[in-house]
Design an enzyme around this catalytic site. Sequence first.
Site, PDB file in Angstrom:
ATOM      1  N   HIS A  30       0.890  -1.235  -0.008  1.00  0.00           N
ATOM      2  CA  HIS A  30      -0.026  -0.026   0.006  1.00  0.00           C
ATOM      3  C   HIS A  30       0.701   1.397  -0.082  1.00  0.00           C
ATOM      4  O   HIS A  30       0.794   1.975  -0.681  1.00  0.00           O
ATOM      5  CB  HIS A  30      -0.885   0.068   1.372  1.00  0.00           C
ATOM      6  CG  HIS A  30      -1.993  -1.039   1.390  1.00  0.00           C
ATOM      7  ND1 HIS A  30      -1.931  -2.055   2.437  1.00  0.00           N
ATOM      8  CD2 HIS A  30      -2.746  -1.592   0.560  1.00  0.00           C
ATOM      9  CE1 HIS A  30      -3.092  -2.766   2.245  1.00  0.00           C
ATOM     10  NE2 HIS A  30      -3.545  -2.804   1.021  1.00  0.00           N
ATOM     11  N   LYS A  55     -16.098  -7.983   4.091  1.00  0.00           N
ATOM     12  CA  LYS A  55     -14.632  -8.267   4.754  1.00  0.00           C
ATOM     13  C   LYS A  55     -14.930  -7.798   6.285  1.00  0.00           C
ATOM     14  O   LYS A  55     -15.365  -6.625   6.600  1.00  0.00           O
ATOM     15  CB  LYS A  55     -13.812  -7.118   4.260  1.00  0.00           C
ATOM     16  CG  LYS A  55     -13.286  -7.691   2.919  1.00  0.00           C
ATOM     17  CD  LYS A  55     -11.924  -6.695   2.639  1.00  0.00           C
ATOM     18  CE  LYS A  55     -11.373  -6.937   1.226  1.00  0.00           C
ATOM     19  NZ  LYS A  55     -10.386  -6.236   0.946  1.00  0.00           N
ATOM     20  N   ARG A 104      -1.760  -6.069  -8.033  1.00  0.00           N
ATOM     21  CA  ARG A 104      -0.840  -7.076  -7.983  1.00  0.00           C
ATOM     22  C   ARG A 104      -0.787  -8.056  -8.867  1.00  0.00           C
ATOM     23  O   ARG A 104       0.302  -8.875  -9.136  1.00  0.00           O
ATOM     24  CB  ARG A 104      -0.957  -7.789  -6.388  1.00  0.00           C
ATOM     25  CG  ARG A 104      -0.744  -6.845  -5.332  1.00  0.00           C
ATOM     26  CD  ARG A 104      -0.820  -7.311  -3.732  1.00  0.00           C
ATOM     27  NE  ARG A 104      -2.441  -7.788  -3.650  1.00  0.00           N
ATOM     28  CZ  ARG A 104      -2.756  -9.230  -3.501  1.00  0.00           C
ATOM     29  NH1 ARG A 104      -1.616 -10.099  -3.162  1.00  0.00           N
ATOM     30  NH2 ARG A 104      -3.598  -9.577  -3.207  1.00  0.00           N
ATOM     31  N   SER A 142      -2.556  -7.654   2.635  1.00  0.00           N
ATOM     32  CA  SER A 142      -3.127  -7.532   4.001  1.00  0.00           C
ATOM     33  C   SER A 142      -3.313  -8.798   4.775  1.00  0.00           C
ATOM     34  O   SER A 142      -3.185  -9.017   6.114  1.00  0.00           O
ATOM     35  CB  SER A 142      -4.363  -6.738   4.178  1.00  0.00           C
ATOM     36  OG  SER A 142      -4.126  -5.364   3.810  1.00  0.00           O
TER      37      SER A 142
END
Length: 175
Positions: A30, A55, A104, A142
């Site tokens: 990030h 989430k 990514r 994460s």
Amino acid sequence: MTNLSDKKAIKTDKKVAVFAGSFDPFTIGHYDIVKRASVFFDKIVVGVSSNSIGKKSIVKVDDRLEIAKMAVDDIVNVEVKVFDGLLTDFAKDCGSGVILRGLRTANDFEHEKLLASVYWDIMPEIEIFYLASPSDLAHISSTVVRELALLDADLQYYVTHNSMKLIKKHYRRLN
């Protein structure tokens, strides 16, 4: 379907970008996106979502905000805020006409392509600015960092030095 001729002239600033996520936690990946994008924009607003539907964040939003602020404190044109609701509404509230996103993997690209269509349906004048992660950071997520932090593993390659102690503090206490 987005029709470019239907784009409304809403006062937004293309020199302000928003970079949003749950940031559970904020990673070196990030940071890399924000740092590299900081040369393209006058201001970047990092938005820490308090309501990531689908989430379940394991750390309180105030703690994630504190970690994100600490992680980017060396980048002068970055502000970190909590937001609740739609990302497009947050962008409008920030006076931004740009959503910044990191990529990514090819899977990220496919997911982001779908999200872009939704953003454009809601706010046709928004632009999406994508930055690909360098190969040495593409494996960092994460989820991986959260699991390493919960297991009290070495985080030096996964988070900024500035935020490491906070991440260890907030995630270790969950064990």
